[in-house]
Design an enzyme around this catalytic site. Structure first.
Site, PDB file in Angstrom:
ATOM      1  N   SER A   1     -48.728 -59.874  35.148  1.00  0.00           N
ATOM      2  CA  SER A   1     -49.185 -58.035  35.779  1.00  0.00           C
ATOM      3  C   SER A   1     -50.206 -57.081  34.844  1.00  0.00           C
ATOM      4  O   SER A   1     -50.445 -55.963  35.773  1.00  0.00           O
ATOM      5  CB  SER A   1     -47.242 -57.672  36.215  1.00  0.00           C
ATOM      6  OG  SER A   1     -46.319 -58.244  37.283  1.00  0.00           O
TER       7      SER A   1
ATOM      8  N   SER B   1     -44.311 -52.634  39.375  1.00  0.00           N
ATOM      9  CA  SER B   1     -45.141 -53.396  39.376  1.00  0.00           C
ATOM     10  C   SER B   1     -45.184 -54.914  40.917  1.00  0.00           C
ATOM     11  O   SER B   1     -45.121 -55.980  40.554  1.00  0.00           O
ATOM     12  CB  SER B   1     -44.659 -54.825  38.558  1.00  0.00           C
ATOM     13  OG  SER B   1     -45.756 -56.084  38.297  1.00  0.00           O
TER      14      SER B   1
ATOM     15  N   LYS C   1     -52.465 -56.029  37.027  1.00  0.00           N
ATOM     16  CA  LYS C   1     -52.672 -54.696  37.681  1.00  0.00           C
ATOM     17  C   LYS C   1     -52.976 -53.556  36.844  1.00  0.00           C
ATOM     18  O   LYS C   1     -53.450 -52.693  37.851  1.00  0.00           O
ATOM     19  CB  LYS C   1     -51.112 -54.466  38.105  1.00  0.00           C
ATOM     20  CG  LYS C   1     -50.192 -55.107  38.560  1.00  0.00           C
ATOM     21  CD  LYS C   1     -48.637 -55.048  39.180  1.00  0.00           C
ATOM     22  CE  LYS C   1     -48.812 -56.557  40.049  1.00  0.00           C
ATOM     23  NZ  LYS C   1     -47.960 -57.398  39.112  1.00  0.00           N
TER      24      LYS C   1
END
Length: 397
Positions: A37, A97, A40
């Site tokens: 993640s 997230s 991101k």
């Protein structure tokens, strides 16, 4: 096995003083890692850039497609056709997230195509000097060719601060309300480490628990990067230590972990277990290693490094929560995962997935969340059972 792979995830770490670009701690910073993640961060960089150009506003509406809503948790549980503002999507990505929110933003900017947006992400990475990064989705969900390095994540974190000071404060958001529910930031350093103001956590089995963190003390700003934690608690503890170490160096105090001798490439290669390298090679990944590096005698620097890493990342048993038993339909297993994630915040740091089991002509599916410490797994199961959801705590055999 799931937990075994998480434990064997290769370690990288980096701490840099942003103003002077002085490297204060560095272990395998240029070796390829799956970003999870942390991806991101680049997704939001692209969003912030679009906001700065006037292509979006924070109040612009973006609509979730069936592809976006099919992304596994963590998620907001968006429904196909549901809309939310760009600002809500940003906050969902920063705190929860949320994979569905990240994909919704990607498709909006990528003319309906997450794949096209991923190509834009990779092009932007090259412009920022991130030569080791390639992106294939906006969320960081597992992809065999999605790679980055600790150095690249530092560069991206620095670029977010430098280029978008008006938007960077989103990364310090501790909670976010959506549909009457509160989502809390996975980055616990915001609460536990003085001076922290962001930025992002991540986890996939192939890279372990990851974190990019920024903290400011006594006029110094540091950005730290850690890959390879075998739990989020140990990853966070290690980040706190190496940031402390960095601030100590800048303030003229003795540093406990800093050792310039750890910079040699062969020492960094030896940090990895042979089976970890073999697995990554077979996956089409890191191919610049030479087999003889694994058989060179360990230097004293390498010995000290391994002792330090073993101390920071001790091999601790991780657990998996299984929701329900066997499902005959995959979508039922996915719904069970979403219900479980809503029912217990203790599952927020695990990796949720659906496993397929073939028995003759029949397929069965299990819904699981892995990478949890025992207390979190037991707490989650207790919460799930109180909501009449079947739950079991299992370990890898």
């Amino acid at each position: 096995m799931i937990q075994a792979e998480a434990k064997a995830a290769p370690y990288s770490a980096l701490v840099v003083d942003v103003d002077s670009e002085r490297v204060l701690y560095s272990q395998s910073p240029d070796e390829l890692r799956h970003p999870a993640s942390l991806t991101k961060m680049m997704t939001l960089y692209m969003v912030f850039e679009a906001l700065s150009r006037g292509e979006l506003t924070l109040d612009s509406m973006v609509m979730a497609s069936s592809h976006a809503t099919s992304r596994p948790p963590s998620s907001l549980g968006l429904r196909t056709g549901e809309s939310l503002t760009v600002e809500q999507a940003i906050l969902a990505v920063v705190t929860q997230s949320a994979n569905d929110a990240a994909t919704t933003l990607a498709e909006h900017l990528g003319r309906g195509s997450e794949a096209e947006f991923a190509e834009m992400m990779t092009q932007k990475a090259r412009q920022l000097g991130m030569t080791g990064s390639s992106f294939y989705n906006a969320s960081g969900l597992p992809h065999p060719n999605q790679w980055t390095t600790a150095w690249d994540m530092y560069r991206l974190g620095r670029a977010l601060q430098k280029n978008f000071p008006q938007y960077y404060p989103y990364f310090s958001t501790q909670s976010f309300e959506f549909r009457g529910r509160s989502y809390h930031n996975h980055n616990h350093l915001l609460e536990t480490y003085q001076g922290t103001d962001g930025i992002k956590t991540g986890f996939v089995n192939a890279s372990g628990f990851n974190l990019v963190a920024s903290a400011r003390r006594n006029g110094h700003r540091l950005i730290g990067v850690v890959f390879g934690g075998n739990s989020y608690k140990r990853r966070d503890a290690h980040m706190r230590e190496i940031l402390d170490d960095g601030f100590d160096q800048l303030d003229g105090r003795d540093a406990l972990t800093h050792n310039p001798g750890f910079g040699e490439r062969e020492d960094r290669a030896l940090l990895r277990r042979p089976e970890s390298i073999a697995r990554m090679l077979s996956a089409g990944g890191i191919n610049e290693y030479h087999a003889e590096a694994l058989h060179k005698p360990k230097s004293s620097a390498s010995t000290r490094l391994n002792a330090h890493v073993n101390k920071m990342f001790p091999q601790k048993q991780l657990y998996t929560v299984q929701v329900g038993a066997l499902f005959s339909v995959e979508s039922d297993a996915e719904r069970a995962l979403k219900s479980a994630m809503k029912a217990s915040s203790a599952l927020a740091h695990g990796r949720s997935f659906v496993s397929v089991h073939n028995s003759g002509k029949n397929r069965r599916y299990t819904a699981r969340i892995s990478g949890l410490e025992r207390d979190d797994a037991n707490t989650a199961c207790k919460a799930l059972r109180s909501r009449k959801l079947a739950c079991a705590v299992v370990t890898a055999g």
